[in-house]
Motif scaffolding. Structure first.
Motif, PDB file in Angstrom:
ATOM      1  N   ASN A  58       0.850  -1.189   0.000  1.00  0.00           N
ATOM      2  CA  ASN A  58       0.000   0.000   0.000  1.00  0.00           C
ATOM      3  C   ASN A  58       0.892   1.248   0.000  1.00  0.00           C
ATOM      4  OD1 ASN A  58      -3.167  -0.279   0.335  1.00  0.00           O
ATOM      5  ND2 ASN A  58      -2.244  -2.081   1.289  1.00  0.00           N
ATOM      6  N   SER A  59       0.379   2.367   0.535  1.00  0.00           N
ATOM      7  CA  SER A  59       1.123   3.629   0.460  1.00  0.00           C
ATOM      8  C   SER A  59       1.298   4.294   1.818  1.00  0.00           C
ATOM      9  CB  SER A  59       0.398   4.598  -0.492  1.00  0.00           C
ATOM     10  OG  SER A  59       0.258   4.041  -1.779  1.00  0.00           O
ATOM     11  N   PHE A  60       1.158   3.554   2.910  1.00  0.00           N
ATOM     12  CA  PHE A  60       1.316   4.222   4.198  1.00  0.00           C
ATOM     13  C   PHE A  60       2.786   4.258   4.603  1.00  0.00           C
ATOM     14  CE2 PHE A  60      -0.151  -0.146   5.087  1.00  0.00           C
ATOM     15  CZ  PHE A  60       0.899  -0.627   5.845  1.00  0.00           C
ATOM     16  N   HIS A  61       3.157   5.395   5.246  1.00  0.00           N
ATOM     17  CA  HIS A  61       4.545   5.654   5.621  1.00  0.00           C
ATOM     18  C   HIS A  61       4.809   5.399   7.103  1.00  0.00           C
ATOM     19  CE1 HIS A  61       4.901   7.452   1.696  1.00  0.00           C
ATOM     20  NE2 HIS A  61       4.011   8.370   1.976  1.00  0.00           N
ATOM     21  N   GLU A  62       3.899   5.906   7.936  1.00  0.00           N
ATOM     22  CA  GLU A  62       4.086   5.821   9.377  1.00  0.00           C
ATOM     23  C   GLU A  62       2.808   5.287  10.014  1.00  0.00           C
ATOM     24  OE1 GLU A  62       7.013   9.695   9.757  1.00  0.00           O
ATOM     25  OE2 GLU A  62       4.903   9.876  10.262  1.00  0.00           O
ATOM     26  N   PRO A  63       2.720   3.978  10.241  1.00  0.00           N
ATOM     27  CA  PRO A  63       1.498   3.405  10.833  1.00  0.00           C
ATOM     28  C   PRO A  63       1.151   4.082  12.149  1.00  0.00           C
ATOM     29  CG  PRO A  63       2.968   1.676  10.060  1.00  0.00           C
ATOM     30  CD  PRO A  63       3.726   2.959   9.941  1.00  0.00           C
ATOM     31  N   SER A  64      -0.123   4.285  12.367  1.00  0.00           N
ATOM     32  CA  SER A  64      -0.593   4.978  13.560  1.00  0.00           C
ATOM     33  C   SER A  64      -0.163   4.253  14.831  1.00  0.00           C
ATOM     34  CB  SER A  64      -2.123   5.082  13.525  1.00  0.00           C
ATOM     35  OG  SER A  64      -2.607   5.590  14.727  1.00  0.00           O
ATOM     36  N   THR A  98      11.240   7.304  11.056  1.00  0.00           N
ATOM     37  CA  THR A  98      11.363   8.389  12.022  1.00  0.00           C
ATOM     38  C   THR A  98      10.862   7.883  13.372  1.00  0.00           C
ATOM     39  OG1 THR A  98       9.159   9.231  11.475  1.00  0.00           O
ATOM     40  CG2 THR A  98      11.023  10.132  10.226  1.00  0.00           C
ATOM     41  N   CYS A  99      10.757   8.814  14.306  1.00  0.00           N
ATOM     42  CA  CYS A  99      10.319   8.421  15.651  1.00  0.00           C
ATOM     43  C   CYS A  99       8.927   7.806  15.645  1.00  0.00           C
ATOM     44  CB  CYS A  99      10.346   9.638  16.567  1.00  0.00           C
ATOM     45  SG  CYS A  99      12.021  10.237  16.923  1.00  0.00           S
ATOM     46  N   HIS A 100       8.068   8.245  14.720  1.00  0.00           N
ATOM     47  CA  HIS A 100       6.701   7.729  14.677  1.00  0.00           C
ATOM     48  C   HIS A 100       6.656   6.242  14.330  1.00  0.00           C
ATOM     49  CE1 HIS A 100       5.071  11.741  15.072  1.00  0.00           C
ATOM     50  NE2 HIS A 100       5.867  12.157  14.093  1.00  0.00           N
ATOM     51  N   LEU A 101       7.739   5.710  13.756  1.00  0.00           N
ATOM     52  CA  LEU A 101       7.741   4.313  13.312  1.00  0.00           C
ATOM     53  C   LEU A 101       8.347   3.378  14.350  1.00  0.00           C
ATOM     54  CD1 LEU A 101       6.902   2.912  10.591  1.00  0.00           C
ATOM     55  CD2 LEU A 101       9.320   2.881  10.014  1.00  0.00           C
ATOM     56  N   ARG A 102       8.835   3.941  15.458  1.00  0.00           N
ATOM     57  CA  ARG A 102       9.542   3.091  16.421  1.00  0.00           C
ATOM     58  C   ARG A 102       8.655   1.998  16.995  1.00  0.00           C
ATOM     59  NH1 ARG A 102      12.523   4.752  21.148  1.00  0.00           N
ATOM     60  NH2 ARG A 102      10.602   5.820  21.693  1.00  0.00           N
ATOM     61  N   ASP A 103       7.445   2.346  17.408  1.00  0.00           N
ATOM     62  CA  ASP A 103       6.556   1.338  17.998  1.00  0.00           C
ATOM     63  C   ASP A 103       6.229   0.240  17.004  1.00  0.00           C
ATOM     64  OD1 ASP A 103       6.558   2.732  20.338  1.00  0.00           O
ATOM     65  OD2 ASP A 103       4.681   3.786  19.943  1.00  0.00           O
ATOM     66  N   PHE A 104       6.002   0.615  15.726  1.00  0.00           N
ATOM     67  CA  PHE A 104       5.677  -0.383  14.713  1.00  0.00           C
ATOM     68  C   PHE A 104       6.872  -1.293  14.439  1.00  0.00           C
ATOM     69  CE2 PHE A 104       5.375  -1.836  10.311  1.00  0.00           C
ATOM     70  CZ  PHE A 104       4.118  -2.404  10.320  1.00  0.00           C
ATOM     71  N   SER A 105       8.082  -0.724  14.385  1.00  0.00           N
ATOM     72  CA  SER A 105       9.268  -1.530  14.093  1.00  0.00           C
ATOM     73  C   SER A 105       9.581  -2.514  15.215  1.00  0.00           C
ATOM     74  CB  SER A 105      10.478  -0.623  13.846  1.00  0.00           C
ATOM     75  OG  SER A 105      10.813   0.112  15.006  1.00  0.00           O
ATOM     76  N   ARG A 106       9.056  -2.252  16.409  1.00  0.00           N
ATOM     77  CA  ARG A 106       9.294  -3.163  17.532  1.00  0.00           C
ATOM     78  C   ARG A 106       8.135  -4.133  17.754  1.00  0.00           C
ATOM     79  NH1 ARG A 106      11.348   1.296  22.008  1.00  0.00           N
ATOM     80  NH2 ARG A 106      13.305   1.875  20.981  1.00  0.00           N
ATOM     81  N   MET A 107       7.140  -4.105  16.840  1.00  0.00           N
ATOM     82  CA  MET A 107       5.946  -4.922  17.020  1.00  0.00           C
ATOM     83  C   MET A 107       6.282  -6.405  17.109  1.00  0.00           C
ATOM     84  SD  MET A 107       2.557  -5.140  14.612  1.00  0.00           S
ATOM     85  CE  MET A 107       2.370  -3.370  14.624  1.00  0.00           C
ATOM     86  N   THR A 116      17.273   0.102   4.559  1.00  0.00           N
ATOM     87  CA  THR A 116      17.548  -0.462   5.879  1.00  0.00           C
ATOM     88  C   THR A 116      16.338  -1.245   6.374  1.00  0.00           C
ATOM     89  OG1 THR A 116      18.991   1.404   6.404  1.00  0.00           O
ATOM     90  CG2 THR A 116      18.199   0.082   8.256  1.00  0.00           C
ATOM     91  N   LEU A 117      16.568  -2.439   6.859  1.00  0.00           N
ATOM     92  CA  LEU A 117      15.476  -3.243   7.403  1.00  0.00           C
ATOM     93  C   LEU A 117      14.937  -2.598   8.673  1.00  0.00           C
ATOM     94  CD1 LEU A 117      16.872  -6.885   7.000  1.00  0.00           C
ATOM     95  CD2 LEU A 117      15.325  -5.663   5.485  1.00  0.00           C
ATOM     96  N   LEU A 118      13.621  -2.627   8.829  1.00  0.00           N
ATOM     97  CA  LEU A 118      13.027  -2.081  10.039  1.00  0.00           C
ATOM     98  C   LEU A 118      13.554  -2.796  11.280  1.00  0.00           C
ATOM     99  CD1 LEU A 118      11.181  -0.571   8.102  1.00  0.00           C
ATOM    100  CD2 LEU A 118       9.240  -1.199   9.532  1.00  0.00           C
ATOM    101  N   LYS A 119      13.977  -4.015  11.093  1.00  0.00           N
ATOM    102  CA  LYS A 119      14.536  -4.775  12.211  1.00  0.00           C
ATOM    103  C   LYS A 119      15.801  -4.116  12.741  1.00  0.00           C
ATOM    104  CE  LYS A 119      16.353  -9.391  13.273  1.00  0.00           C
ATOM    105  NZ  LYS A 119      16.640 -10.738  12.717  1.00  0.00           N
ATOM    106  N   HIS A 120      16.553  -3.465  11.837  1.00  0.00           N
ATOM    107  CA  HIS A 120      17.815  -2.832  12.221  1.00  0.00           C
ATOM    108  C   HIS A 120      17.680  -1.334  12.442  1.00  0.00           C
ATOM    109  CE1 HIS A 120      19.588  -6.375   9.763  1.00  0.00           C
ATOM    110  NE2 HIS A 120      19.390  -6.722  11.022  1.00  0.00           N
ATOM    111  N   PHE A 121      16.469  -0.807  12.378  1.00  0.00           N
ATOM    112  CA  PHE A 121      16.237   0.630  12.562  1.00  0.00           C
ATOM    113  C   PHE A 121      15.980   0.924  14.037  1.00  0.00           C
ATOM    114  CE2 PHE A 121      12.624   3.677  12.999  1.00  0.00           C
ATOM    115  CZ  PHE A 121      13.373   4.835  12.850  1.00  0.00           C
ATOM    116  N   HIS A 122      16.834   1.763  14.614  1.00  0.00           N
ATOM    117  CA  HIS A 122      16.693   2.088  16.029  1.00  0.00           C
ATOM    118  C   HIS A 122      16.950   3.582  16.249  1.00  0.00           C
ATOM    119  CE1 HIS A 122      16.475  -2.132  17.156  1.00  0.00           C
ATOM    120  NE2 HIS A 122      17.553  -2.360  16.430  1.00  0.00           N
ATOM    121  N   LEU A 123      16.111   4.199  17.082  1.00  0.00           N
ATOM    122  CA  LEU A 123      16.332   5.570  17.537  1.00  0.00           C
ATOM    123  C   LEU A 123      16.250   5.557  19.063  1.00  0.00           C
ATOM    124  CD1 LEU A 123      14.238   7.725  15.032  1.00  0.00           C
ATOM    125  CD2 LEU A 123      16.723   7.563  15.170  1.00  0.00           C
ATOM    126  N   SER A 124      17.111   6.345  19.696  1.00  0.00           N
ATOM    127  CA  SER A 124      17.151   6.355  21.157  1.00  0.00           C
ATOM    128  C   SER A 124      15.882   6.975  21.724  1.00  0.00           C
ATOM    129  CB  SER A 124      18.375   7.134  21.647  1.00  0.00           C
ATOM    130  OG  SER A 124      18.265   8.491  21.271  1.00  0.00           O
TER     131      SER A 124
END
Length: 794
Positions: free
Chosen positions: A504-510, A533-542, A568-576
Motif C-alpha cells: 500500500n502507500s502508508f509511511h508511518e502506521p498509527s 522516524t520516531c513515529h515508526l519506532r513502535d511499529f518496528s518493535r511490534m 535499511t530493514l526495520l529490524k535494524h532501525f533504532h532511535l534512542s
C-alpha cells in the motif's frame, strides 16, 4: 492431440519434480530447451541438479555427456531425435529421480539403462518408435516409481504379459498412449495397480477394440482419464463403449479430455455415466460443432460433481437455451463451468441440490445473473471470478434468496459502487472475495455484517472509514495492493485476527493501531514505503513486543525515507528514547539546568566564584585599555609606574605585601612612596602633585585608617583632579578593609562618588586568591618606562 497430451504430461513433470528442483541452496538449474542443439553441451557444471535439453535436435548422447553430473536429479530429453541408449548410460547418475525421454526415436522398450537409475520416481518414454509395449525386466527394479508414461507412434499390440514387470507396483499415475493401437488382449490393463490411469484412446472405428480397452480401464483405477474422443460424423462406437460403464466399475472420478462431437452425442455419452458409480465427472477441452437438442431425463444418480472447462462452440448461431436448460435441471451438488465464454445462466428448477457453483473465467453480466432466483436455497459456495460483473449492488441483490450461501467470490471483475445504492445481502454470507475490482472507500458502506473473511485486495481504497457497517464478526481482512495511507483502526473490527495490508502507500502506521487491534495474531504489512522516524519506532518493535506473526518479516520491511536509511530493514532501525521523547528531553534539559544552577551556587558559596569572575573581568578590561594607550607617548614624561597613597597605619601591608610583589617579582615596577621620594625642602602639596604627575597610576589603599588621614584626602583630591584634566584613567582603588558608606565622613564626598562609580579591587584574605590579585594589579600598571636619570627625580 499429441501436443496437448505433451503439455499435460510436462505439467505433471513439474508437479512431481517440484520438491527436487531446489533441494539445496547450491543446486544448479540448467535450461537449454529450444536452443537448436545437436549435441549435449560440454563442460556442464558438476553440481547441476536439473537439466532441461528438450525440443532440440540431439540425435546421439554419449556416456561421458553426463558422467560428471553425480548430483543430477531431473533430466528432460523430450522432443529430440535420440534413437539409442546403451545399458551403460546413467551409471554415474545414481541420484536421478526424474527422466523424460518422450517424443524421441527409441525403438527398444527394453530400456536396459534403467538398471543404473533404480531411484527413478518419474519416467516418461511415450511417443517413441516402439514396436510393442512389452516392458523389459529393468522396469521391475524401479522400486520408487510413482509415474510412468508409455506409448508409441508405431502401430502396436497390447498383450496380456506386456505390462507384467510393473504389475506388482503401486503407482500414483500411469499414462498409456494407445492412439495407434491395432490389437488388444482383454485383461492387459487390469494387471496395473495405480491410483490414476490415463489412456489416450485409439483412433479407430472398431467398436469391439474400444469396448475391450474401456472395459478394462473402468475396472483398473479409481481415477480414470480418457483422451482423444473425436467423432465428427459417427460416434456410436464411443457411445457403445461408455455403456459398458456400469454400477459395478471401480471408477469414482472420470475425466474426459480433448472431445470433438455434437451436443447430442455428448448427452448420449453422459447418460450411462449418470447411472454408474462415478461421483465426479469432468470435461476438458470440449468442442461442439453441432447443437441438436436431445432429451435428458435426470434419474437418480451417485454423481455429485460436474466440471466443464474450455467448452467451445464452433457454430455462429445456435440456441443457447439447450445448454442452459440442461444445467438447470441437473440434480447434482457441484457444478463448474469455466473458461467457456458463458454469457448467461438459467435459474435452476426448484428442488435442485446445488451446493457449489463455479462459473469463473466467462462473460457473465451482473444485470441478469440469478436475479430474483428463488431456487438456490442449498447453495453454499458461488464463484464468479473473472467475468464481466460491474455493479456491486446487483451482486448483493442476487444473493438475497440464497439462504445458505456462505462463500461468494466475485474477484477479477469490474465492480463499482454507486453512492446512492443500498446493498441487500443474504444474512448467511461468511466469506466474500471482492479483490481485483474498481471499488473505492464506499465499499465499506455496502458489506454484510455476517462476514468473517473479507478480501478487498487490488482495488482503489485510500482509507477505511471510521463510521461503517457493523463488522464485529470479521476475523480476516485482506487489503493488500490498494492505496491506503494508514493502517485501519481495529475498533471497527473488534474480533479481527488476520490483517493483510501489504503493497500500500502508508509511511508511518498509527501508534494507536496496536492498542485497537487487541486480538490480531497475523499481520502482513510488507512492501510499504516506510518513513523511518520516531513515529515508526513502535511499529518496528511490534515483532519483539507482541505475539503478532509478521508475514514477510524482516526482509520485506524496509525504510524508503530518509535517503540515508533507504533499504535499511526495520529490524535494524533504532532511535534512542531521548531522540524521540519530548518529555524526556525537557526533563533532561531542566535537570541539567537545575544541576548547573546548584553547582554554580555551591561554587559561589565555597569557592567565591563571583570574586574570581570580577577580578578576571577587571584584568581583561585593564589589558584592553592598556592596548589602546599609546605607551611611548605616555612613557616620555613618566618616572614611576605607580604612586601609592596610604595611611601610615597600613604601612606594614604596603611594605610587606605591595612593594615585594610589585618591585621584586615578575617584571619589576618602580613604585613612588612619600617616604622615599618626597623631596626635602619642598612643600608637601608640591611633592604630592609632583609624584602624581610623574606616575602612570595613582594607587590608593583604602581602609578605615585612610579616611582618618587628611593628607590622604589631599592626595586623592589632586589625583582626581589630574584624571579630569588629562582625561586619563590612572586612578586605582585598593580596598584593604571594607569601608561601609556610612563611616565615610561627609567631607570625603569625592571618595563616595569614586567608590560608587569606579571599580575597585578588594584585597583577598584567602591566600589562594592573592596570586590573581597581584596579576591584575601588575596588568593594570604594566607599562614600559625609560630608565630614569638623576634629573628626572628633581
Amino acid at each position: 492431440m499429441a501436443n496437448i497430451l505433451s503439455f499435460f504430461v510436462w505439467i505433471l513433470i513439474l508437479k512431481t519434480c517440484y520438491s527436487l528442483w531446489f533441494p539445496e541452496e547450491n543446486g544448479i538449474v540448467i535450461n537449454n530447451s529450444s536452443c537448436s542443439l545437436s549435441a549435449v553441451p560440454k563442460y556442464l557444471p558438476s553440481h547441476t541438479q536439473i537439466l532441461d535439453l528438450s525440443q532440440n535436435n540431439i540425435t546421439e548422447i554419449h556416456i561421458q555427456d553426463f558422467a560428471s553430473l553425480h548430483w543430477l536429479k531431473s533430466l528432460n530429453l523430450s522432443s529430440n531425435k535420440i534413437s539409442n541408449l546403451s545399458s551403460d548410460f546413467f551409471r554415474s547418475n545414481q541420484e536421478l529421480e526424474c527422466l523424460d525421454l518422450s517424443k524421441n526415436e527409441l525403438s527398444s522398450i527394453e530400456c536396459h539403462f534403467l538398471h543404473n537409475v533404480t531411484s527413478l520416481k518419474y519416467l516418461d518414454i511415450s511417443y517413441n518408435n516402439f514396436l510393442s509395449l512389452t516392458l523389459g525386466k529393468a522396469f521391475s527394479f524401479l522400486k520408487d516409481l510413482e509415474y510412468l508414461g508409455l506409448g508409441s507412434r508405431k502401430a502396436i499390440k497390447l498383450q496380456k504379459n506386456d505390462l507384467k514387470e510393473i504389475s506388482g507396483k503401486q503407482l500414483q499415475e500411469i499414462s498409456i498412449g494407445l492412439k495407434t493401437l491395432s490389437e488388444y488382449d482383454p485383461g492387459s490393463l487390469q494387471v496395473l495397480r495405480t491410483t490414476k490411469l490415463h489412456i489416450v484412446l485409439p483412433s479407430t472405428n472398431k467398436a469391439d477394440l474400444l469396448e475391450r480397452v474401456m472395459d478394462d480401464a473402468f475396472n483398473t483405477s479409481d481415477t480414470l482419464k480418457l483422451s482423444n474422443i473425436e467423432c465428427y460424423q459417427e460416434c456410436s462406437h464411443y457411445i457403445n463403449s461408455f455403456k459398458i460403464l456400469g454400477k459395478f466399475s471401480r471408477v469414482s472420478k472420470l475425466l474426459l479430455q480433448n472431445l470433438a462431437l455434437d451436443w447430442k452425442d455428448l448427452i448420449s455419452i453422459s447418460k450411462p455415466i449418470w447411472t454408474s458409480t462415478v461421483k465426479s465427472l469432468s470435461f476438458f477441452n470440449v468442442t461442439l460443432y453441432k447443437m441438436i437438442n436431445s432429451p435428458f431425463q435426470c434419474s437418480e444418480t451417485t454423481l455429485k460433481a460436474l466440471t466443464i472447462r474450455q467448452l467451445k462452440i464452433t457454430l455462429f448461431y445456435f440456441s443457447s437455451t439447450i445448454i442452459y436448460n440442461f444445467f438447470a435441471t441437473l440434480m447434482i451438488e457441484n457444478l463448474t463451468i469455466s473458461n467457456s465464454e458463458l454469457l448467461f445462466m438459467t435459474c435452476p428448477i426448484k428442488g435442485n441440490n446445488y451446493k457449489f457453483m463455479d462459473f469463473s473465467d466467462n462473460s457473465l453480466s451482473s444485470d441478469f445473473l440469478f436475479q430474483d432466483c428463488q431456487s438456490l436455497n442449498l447453495l453454499e459456495t458461488l464463484i464468479l471470478q473473472q467475468n464481466k460483473l460491474d455493479r456491486l449492488f446487483k451482486v448483493s441483490t442476487m444473493t438475497r434468496s440464497m439462504k445458505s450461501l456462505k462463500n461468494l467470490d466475485v474477484s477479477q471483475n469490474q465492480l463499482t459502487l454507486d453512492e446512492n445504492r443500498d446493498c441487500l445481502w443474504t444474512n448467511s454470507l461468511i466469506k466474500l472475495n471482492l479483490s481485483s475490482n474498481r471499488l473505492t472507500d464506499l465499499v465499506f458502506t455496502c458489506l454484510p455484517s455476517s462476514l468473517a473473511i473479507l478480501d478487498l485486495q487490488k482495488n482503489d481504497i485510500y482509507s477505511v472509514p471510521k463510521e461503517l457497517n457493523n463488522l464485529d464478526m470479521l476475523k480476516e481482512l485482506y487489503l493488500g495492493a490498494n492505496k491506503l495511507v494508514n493502517l485501519p483502526d481495529c475498533s471497527n473490527f473488534r474480533n479481527l485476527q488476520i490483517l493483510f495490508v501489504e503493497a500500500n502507500s502508508f509511511h508511518e502506521p498509527s501508534s494507536s493501531f496496536l492498542q485497537s487491534c487487541q486480538r490480531l495474531t497475523v499481520l502482513n504489512a510488507a512492501s510499504n514505503p516506510f518513513i523511518c522516524t520516531c513515529h515508526l519506532r513502535d511499529f518496528s518493535r511490534m515483532k519483539e513486543n507482541s505475539h503478532i506473526e509478521m508475514i514477510g518479516w524482516p526482509e520485506s520491511y524496509q525504510c524508503a525515507y530518509p535517503d540515508n536509511l533507504k533499504g535499511t530493514l526495520l529490524k535494524h532501525f533504532h532511535l534512542s528514547e531521548v531522540t524521540c521523547s519530548t518529555t524526556l528531553i525537557l526533563v533532561i534539559v531542566l535537570g541539567n539546568m537545575i544541576v548547573l544552577i546548584i553547582v554554580i551556587g555551591l561554587m559561589c558559596h565555597f569557592l567565591d566564584l563571583p570574586w574570581y569572575l570580577r577580578m578576571t573581568w577587571q584584568w581583561a578590561q585593564m589589558k584592553r585599555r592598556a592596548m589602546k594607550t599609546d605607551s611611548h607617548q605616555v612613557a616620555e614624561k613618566l618616572v614611576y609606574h605607580a604612586f601609592v597613597s596610604y595611611s601610615q597605619h597600613d604601612s606594614c601591608w604596603v611594605k610587606e605585601q605591595l612593594l615585594p610583589n610589585l618591585e621584586e617579582r615578575g617584571s619589576p615596577l618602580r613604585i613612588c612612596l612619600h617616604e622615599r621620594h618626597f623631596i626635602p625642602g619642598k612643600g608637601i602639596i608640591e611633592n604630592i602633585i609632583n609624584c602624581i604627575e610623574k606616575s602612570y597610576k595613582s594607587i590608593f589603599v583604602l581602609s578605615p585608617n585612610f579616611i582618618q588621614s587628611d593628607w590622604c584626602h589631599y592626595e586623592l583630591y589632586f589625583a582626581q583632579h589630574q584624571v579630569l584634566s588629562d582625561r586619563s584613567d590612572n586612578l586605582m582603588l585598593i580596598v584593604l578593609e571594607s569601608i561601609p558608606q556610612y563611616l565615610i565622613p561627609s567631607k570625603y564626598y569625592k571618595l563616595k562618588s569614586l567608590m560608587a562609580k569606579k571599580t575597585y579591587i578588594e584585597w583577598p584574605k584567602d591566600k589562594n586568591k592573592q596570586r590573581l590579585f597581584w596579576a591584575n594589579l601588575q596588568a593594570a600598571i604594566g607599562i614600559k618606562l625609560t630608565a630614569p636619570t638623576e634629573e628626572t627625580f628633581v
